[in-house]
Design a protein around this motif. Sequence first.
Motif, PDB file in Angstrom:
ATOM      1  N   ASN A 182     -14.608  44.527  19.568  1.00  0.00           N
ATOM      2  CA  ASN A 182     -14.595  43.064  19.600  1.00  0.00           C
ATOM      3  C   ASN A 182     -13.754  42.550  20.764  1.00  0.00           C
TER       4      ASN A 182
ATOM      5  N   TYR B 195      -6.848  34.209  20.013  1.00  0.00           N
ATOM      6  CA  TYR B 195      -7.311  33.386  18.900  1.00  0.00           C
ATOM      7  C   TYR B 195      -8.636  33.916  18.352  1.00  0.00           C
ATOM      8  N   TRP B 196      -9.602  34.167  19.243  1.00  0.00           N
ATOM      9  CA  TRP B 196     -10.921  34.611  18.797  1.00  0.00           C
ATOM     10  C   TRP B 196     -10.866  35.998  18.160  1.00  0.00           C
TER      11      TRP B 196
ATOM     12  N   SER C 191      -6.774  32.110  24.301  1.00  0.00           N
ATOM     13  CA  SER C 191      -8.095  31.931  23.703  1.00  0.00           C
ATOM     14  C   SER C 191      -8.650  33.249  23.165  1.00  0.00           C
ATOM     15  N   MET C 192      -8.528  34.317  23.946  1.00  0.00           N
ATOM     16  CA  MET C 192      -9.037  35.622  23.504  1.00  0.00           C
ATOM     17  C   MET C 192      -8.280  36.102  22.264  1.00  0.00           C
TER      18      MET C 192
ATOM     19  N   GLU D  44     -15.562  36.440  28.579  1.00  0.00           N
ATOM     20  CA  GLU D  44     -14.709  35.599  29.429  1.00  0.00           C
ATOM     21  C   GLU D  44     -14.907  35.927  30.906  1.00  0.00           C
TER      22      GLU D  44
ATOM     23  N   SER E 103      -9.479  35.632  14.739  1.00  0.00           N
ATOM     24  CA  SER E 103     -10.470  35.020  13.856  1.00  0.00           C
ATOM     25  C   SER E 103     -11.507  36.037  13.391  1.00  0.00           C
ATOM     26  N   ILE E 104     -11.944  36.869  14.312  1.00  0.00           N
ATOM     27  CA  ILE E 104     -12.981  37.862  13.996  1.00  0.00           C
ATOM     28  C   ILE E 104     -12.446  38.969  13.104  1.00  0.00           C
TER      29      ILE E 104
ATOM     30  N   ILE F 177     -15.102  40.271  23.854  1.00  0.00           N
ATOM     31  CA  ILE F 177     -14.501  38.981  24.196  1.00  0.00           C
ATOM     32  C   ILE F 177     -14.103  38.959  25.665  1.00  0.00           C
TER      33      ILE F 177
END
Length: 85
Positions: free
Chosen positions: A18, A47-48, A44-45, A26, A51-52, A22
Amino acid sequence: MLTICMESKLCPETAVKNFIDIMVEESTKGNMQNGGFHSRIWNSMTYWLNSITNCSYKKEQLKAKIHRLQALYHEFSLLLQHARF
């Protein structure tokens, strides 16, 4: 509940996959300048990925992970140059 993970014992291969996905996304968007990501993109990375994976990775952990992945890539590239694969 979020867990802290990213060391090799605690970082499942799916999280690494993952993370790589990501980073590729980007980079494809043009967010990788001069061989690296800007701090905003790292945030941002992170955060994602959190989340995943439902983990609580820190930006510093991800930066350390990318350095380990780069080192492994370098070692593997050297192996391919010297071995009969």
